[in-house]
Design a protein around this motif. Structure first.
Motif, PDB file in Angstrom:
ATOM      1  N   PRO A 121       0.711  -0.814  -0.083  1.00 50.99           N
ATOM      2  CA  PRO A 121      -0.091   0.278   0.105  1.00 50.99           C
ATOM      3  C   PRO A 121       0.925   1.187  -0.299  1.00 50.99           C
ATOM      4  CG  PRO A 121      -0.291  -1.374   1.704  1.00 50.99           C
ATOM      5  CD  PRO A 121       0.826  -2.099   1.203  1.00 50.99           C
ATOM      6  N   TRP A 122       2.063   1.484   0.790  1.00 48.16           N
ATOM      7  CA  TRP A 122       2.577   2.495   0.440  1.00 48.16           C
ATOM      8  C   TRP A 122       4.100   2.919  -0.828  1.00 48.16           C
ATOM      9  CZ3 TRP A 122       1.550  -0.997   4.597  1.00 48.16           C
ATOM     10  CH2 TRP A 122       0.557  -0.666   5.866  1.00 48.16           C
ATOM     11  N   LEU A 123       4.077   1.866  -1.426  1.00 52.07           N
ATOM     12  CA  LEU A 123       4.272   1.424  -2.296  1.00 52.07           C
ATOM     13  C   LEU A 123       5.520   3.382  -3.280  1.00 52.07           C
ATOM     14  CD1 LEU A 123       6.596  -0.416  -4.290  1.00 52.07           C
ATOM     15  CD2 LEU A 123       4.380   0.079  -5.705  1.00 52.07           C
ATOM     16  N   ALA A 124       3.971   4.696  -3.395  1.00 53.08           N
ATOM     17  CA  ALA A 124       4.417   5.437  -3.946  1.00 53.08           C
ATOM     18  C   ALA A 124       5.144   6.158  -3.017  1.00 53.08           C
ATOM     19  CB  ALA A 124       3.116   5.851  -4.327  1.00 53.08           C
ATOM     20  N   GLU A 128      -9.671   6.133   0.576  1.00 55.26           N
ATOM     21  CA  GLU A 128     -10.165   5.728  -0.452  1.00 55.26           C
ATOM     22  C   GLU A 128     -10.099   4.980  -1.436  1.00 55.26           C
ATOM     23  OE1 GLU A 128     -14.039   6.734  -0.235  1.00 55.26           O
ATOM     24  OE2 GLU A 128     -14.215   7.228   1.629  1.00 55.26           O
ATOM     25  N   TRP A 129      -8.709   5.163  -2.273  1.00 58.03           N
ATOM     26  CA  TRP A 129      -8.608   5.217  -3.098  1.00 58.03           C
ATOM     27  C   TRP A 129      -7.633   3.722  -2.893  1.00 58.03           C
ATOM     28  CZ3 TRP A 129     -10.611   5.957  -7.478  1.00 58.03           C
ATOM     29  CH2 TRP A 129     -11.194   7.547  -7.502  1.00 58.03           C
ATOM     30  N   GLN A 130      -7.073   3.211  -1.444  1.00 57.53           N
ATOM     31  CA  GLN A 130      -5.985   2.183  -1.508  1.00 57.53           C
ATOM     32  C   GLN A 130      -7.534   1.181  -1.487  1.00 57.53           C
ATOM     33  OE1 GLN A 130      -3.124   1.321  -1.710  1.00 57.53           O
ATOM     34  NE2 GLN A 130      -2.025   2.536  -1.003  1.00 57.53           N
ATOM     35  N   HIS A 131      -8.554   1.161  -0.055  1.00 52.81           N
ATOM     36  CA  HIS A 131      -9.436  -0.002  -0.156  1.00 52.81           C
ATOM     37  C   HIS A 131     -10.186  -0.137  -0.505  1.00 52.81           C
ATOM     38  CE1 HIS A 131      -8.107  -0.647   4.343  1.00 52.81           C
ATOM     39  NE2 HIS A 131      -7.925   0.916   4.557  1.00 52.81           N
ATOM     40  N   ARG A 147      -9.372  -0.677  -4.384  1.00 57.87           N
ATOM     41  CA  ARG A 147      -8.398  -1.237  -5.020  1.00 57.87           C
ATOM     42  C   ARG A 147      -8.776  -2.833  -4.355  1.00 57.87           C
ATOM     43  NH1 ARG A 147      -2.982  -3.347  -4.222  1.00 57.87           N
ATOM     44  NH2 ARG A 147      -3.158  -1.684  -2.991  1.00 57.87           N
ATOM     45  N   PHE A 148      -8.046  -2.508  -2.530  1.00 56.54           N
ATOM     46  CA  PHE A 148      -8.602  -3.902  -1.772  1.00 56.54           C
ATOM     47  C   PHE A 148      -9.931  -4.479  -2.004  1.00 56.54           C
ATOM     48  CE2 PHE A 148      -5.647  -2.121   1.137  1.00 56.54           C
ATOM     49  CZ  PHE A 148      -4.088  -1.831   0.599  1.00 56.54           C
ATOM     50  N   ALA A 149     -10.443  -4.005  -1.775  1.00 49.51           N
ATOM     51  CA  ALA A 149     -11.560  -4.396  -2.382  1.00 49.51           C
ATOM     52  C   ALA A 149     -12.474  -5.146  -3.460  1.00 49.51           C
ATOM     53  CB  ALA A 149     -13.789  -3.141  -1.945  1.00 49.51           C
ATOM     54  N   LEU A 150     -11.471  -4.404  -5.056  1.00 49.39           N
ATOM     55  CA  LEU A 150     -12.364  -4.746  -6.211  1.00 49.39           C
ATOM     56  C   LEU A 150     -10.973  -5.578  -6.875  1.00 49.39           C
ATOM     57  CD1 LEU A 150     -12.527  -1.968  -7.962  1.00 49.39           C
ATOM     58  CD2 LEU A 150     -14.410  -2.919  -7.429  1.00 49.39           C
ATOM     59  N   ARG A 151      -9.894  -5.941  -5.721  1.00 51.15           N
ATOM     60  CA  ARG A 151      -9.677  -6.877  -5.731  1.00 51.15           C
ATOM     61  C   ARG A 151      -9.817  -8.596  -5.579  1.00 51.15           C
ATOM     62  NH1 ARG A 151      -4.211  -6.956  -1.492  1.00 51.15           N
ATOM     63  NH2 ARG A 151      -6.476  -7.627   0.175  1.00 51.15           N
ATOM     64  N   ASP A 152     -10.515  -8.580  -4.117  1.00 55.20           N
ATOM     65  CA  ASP A 152     -10.977  -9.245  -3.514  1.00 55.20           C
ATOM     66  C   ASP A 152     -12.279  -9.793  -4.292  1.00 55.20           C
ATOM     67  OD1 ASP A 152      -8.432  -9.283  -1.900  1.00 55.20           O
ATOM     68  OD2 ASP A 152     -10.117  -8.843   0.271  1.00 55.20           O
ATOM     69  N   LEU A 153     -12.969  -8.365  -4.876  1.00 52.06           N
ATOM     70  CA  LEU A 153     -14.402  -9.145  -5.392  1.00 52.06           C
ATOM     71  C   LEU A 153     -13.808  -9.891  -6.981  1.00 52.06           C
ATOM     72  CD1 LEU A 153     -16.252  -6.043  -5.450  1.00 52.06           C
ATOM     73  CD2 LEU A 153     -16.335  -8.063  -3.868  1.00 52.06           C
TER      74      LEU A 153
END
Length: 239
Positions: A42-45, A224-227, A229-235
């Motif tokens: 998550p902190w890659l940037a 908002e944007w990190q979560h 991405r997480f949510a769509l990844r898991d969906l």
């Protein structure tokens, strides 16, 4: 092995290994087979990741901005950009909610590899808005919604967890709480001025650390944007 002693792996087979909440900072890999390697940082940037001598972080960030229109505004420095960034985040999340509602019953509560479910993710975003807008910026005496969901580490340092619900709420209740907090952020941004952006506030969890209102809003947008991405990844895993 001492904590600061370097661990060396030679001719090891780590196929299928999983590292959760672990640090690989400064790790060096030479002559490694990375086929199928999946990294979620998550902190890659905020750092650098060298692959064959090339820092791939700018490439990853550019691709994520392409996939999520408006994500690039999460660190906007002026009110108009922050308003546009929030509107984009709201649109993206609305599409995600529509998607999960079209999935089989129970999809909102499915946890993938121990991660938060879709419903829990929305509850955490309620909590994030309460923490960084309600508490840090607005300094409300009781900023937290009962359905908010925090990280475990926030249970320490005198943080009052008694305000939160102890039973799992319905998804309809979660959506109502989420809509309320989205509106709260939206309304605040409507009247945001450059002078207010520059004002100082005590940080949410470390009052001795002073941050700007702009920083607080950046945290909210980044959450908002990190979560998302997480949510769509898991969906995607549930499909």
């Amino acid at each position: 092995m001492a904590r600061n002693e370097v661990k060396v792996f030679v001719d090891e087979d780590l196929r299928g290994a999983r590292f959760d909440r672990s640090t690989l900072a400064g790790a060096v890999m030479r002559g490694v087979d990375v086929s199928g390697l999946d990294i979620d940082a998550p902190w890659l940037a905020e750092t650098a990741l060298l692959v064959n001598g090339v820092d791939v972080v700018p490439l990853v960030e550019a691709e994520l901005d392409r996939r999520f229109p408006g994500r690039d505004l999460r660190r906007a420095s002026e009110p108009a950009g922050l308003r546009a960034g929030w509107a984009a985040a709201e649109r993206a999340w609305a599409a995600a909610v529509d998607r999960v509602l079209a999935m089989p019953v129970g999809a909102v509560d499915v946890s993938i590899h121990g991660e938060w479910s879709f419903a829990q993710t929305l509850r955490h975003l309620v909590f994030a808005a309460d923490a960084w807008l309600g508490k840090a910026i607005l300094r409300l005496p009781q900023p937290f919604h009962p359905l908010g969901q925090s990280h475990v580490e926030y249970e320490t340092d005198g943080f009052d967890m008694s305000v939160f619900a102890t039973e799992q709420p319905t998804f309809e209740a979660v959506l109502r709480a989420r809509a309320e907090r989205q509106a709260m952020v939206r309304d605040f941004l409507t009247t945001l001025t450059p002078d207010l952006l520059a004002e100082s506030r005590p940080s949410v969890w470390w009052p001795e650390k002073v941050v700007s209102v702009r920083h607080c809003l950046h945290v909210i947008l980044n959450e908002e944007w990190q979560h998302l991405r997480f949510a769509l990844r898991d969906l995607d895993v549930q499909r």
